[in-house]
Design an enzyme around this catalytic site. Structure first.
Site: not given
Length: 328
Positions: A63-64, A86-88, A90, A93, A133
């Protein structure tokens, strides 16, 4: 290089930098998806959970927005959270939390509140990943007042720039070029770092300036080496920071070489190169012998992995722009 320097990959340099920050300041916390027991998908936080415990290296839900919102609350209570996205792709949010809360709180409080939050974002392509990603969203954050945006290009800068970002009282978006995680270089853990936002001339030259940051610095150095075989002497700048941008160093280089090509992995359309081209044209118009040219990704969604080599700017596209600039 001094006797205290060692060779390490960028991923290891980032890990050691985080370890140093945790050791130096009990208020430093690490948060993110799988950063604890797993050590992160790229193993950047490997071993930190075991050595510093779950209260300081915190596995979060997927849950960014909640991750960044919690980091803001912790910063308000005096902590220095280091958040991993974790990845660009993502990060979006959490974009609302970052641009409407994290970036604005200092101004909203008339300078009475500081939010020393670092958001680490592995970014860019070149690893054969699936959709969402391999994005390069750096200019979305550089456009927002109140955020500092930086990106290292080598292990030494990764080590020192991350510590400087953590020590900064302002929020810092720290973009890590994921395809350079395994590139090795010398890191002197005893040296005194330079200004976090200072551009660096990584290769001197006289005929044209190549300006880049993050993953494209290596490509530009390769382009300069290839151009040297044709008798062309290119200067290479590592910008290191996108907000603020060290325009003075760029200007000094351009007024020496009289030509500038800006290279970044992100799309050319509304990219960092557009702002640099406009500013340098304003500052150095009468020194330029060619228009400022830009090399970057296309204004299109990032393609499937099998096509990313066609999308990403590589040696040939950089050298093509060098030829165009020198032809004027």
């Amino acid at each position: 290089m001094s006797e205290t320097a060692t060779t390490m990959a960028m991923s290891k340099a980032l890990n050691q930098s985080l370890r140093k920050a945790l050791e130096s300041d009990p208020k430093v916390l690490i948060m993110g998806e799988d950063v604890g027991k797993l050590g992160g998908v790229f193993r950047i936080t490997d071993g930190l959970y075991k050595d510093f415990g779950e209260d300081r290296v915190i596995d979060t839900p997927l849950a960014e927005s909640g991750i960044v919102g919690t980091a803001i609350g912790l910063a308000l209570r005096g902590y220095r959270p280091v958040v991993e996205i974790q990845f660009d792709g993502f990060v979006f949010p959490a974009y609302d939390q970052i641009v409407t809360q994290l970036a604005k709180m200092h101004a909203r409080a008339l300078g009475k509140i500081k939010l020393p939050v670092v958001i680490r974002i592995p970014y860019g392509g070149g690893i054969g990943a699936v959709e969402h990603h391999s994005e390069s969203p750096e200019t979305l954050f550089a456009h927002v007042a109140g955020l500092k945006v930086v990106s290292p290009a080598n292990p030494s800068d990764a080590y020192w720039m991350l510590q400087q970002a953590i020590e900064c009282d302002d929020p810092v978006i720290f973009f890590e070029p994921k395809r350079r995680y395994w590139d090795k270089g010398q890191v002197d853990v005893e040296s005194v770092p330079g200004d976090l936002h200072k551009a660096v001339v990584v290769k001197q030259g006289a005929d044209l300036t190549l300006a880049a940051y993050g993953p494209m610095v290596k490509v530009c150095l390769e382009a300069a080496a290839a151009a040297a075989n044709e008798g062309r002497d290119l200067e290479v700048l590592d910008l290191r920071s996108l907000s603020p941008i060290d325009f003075d160093t760029i200007q000094t280089s351009v007024e020496k070489t009289r030509r500038l090509v800006v290279v970044h992995e992100a799309p050319v359309f509304y990219g960092a190169g557009a702002e640099i081209a406009a500013r340098i044209t304003e500052r150095s118009f009468y020194h330029l012998e060619a228009p400022v040219l830009r090399v970057g990704g296309f204004h299109a969604p990032y393609p499937p992995a099998r096509l990313e080599d066609e999308y990403l700017p590589g040696l040939d596209r950089v050298l093509d722009s060098v030829d165009r600039a020198l032809a004027f």
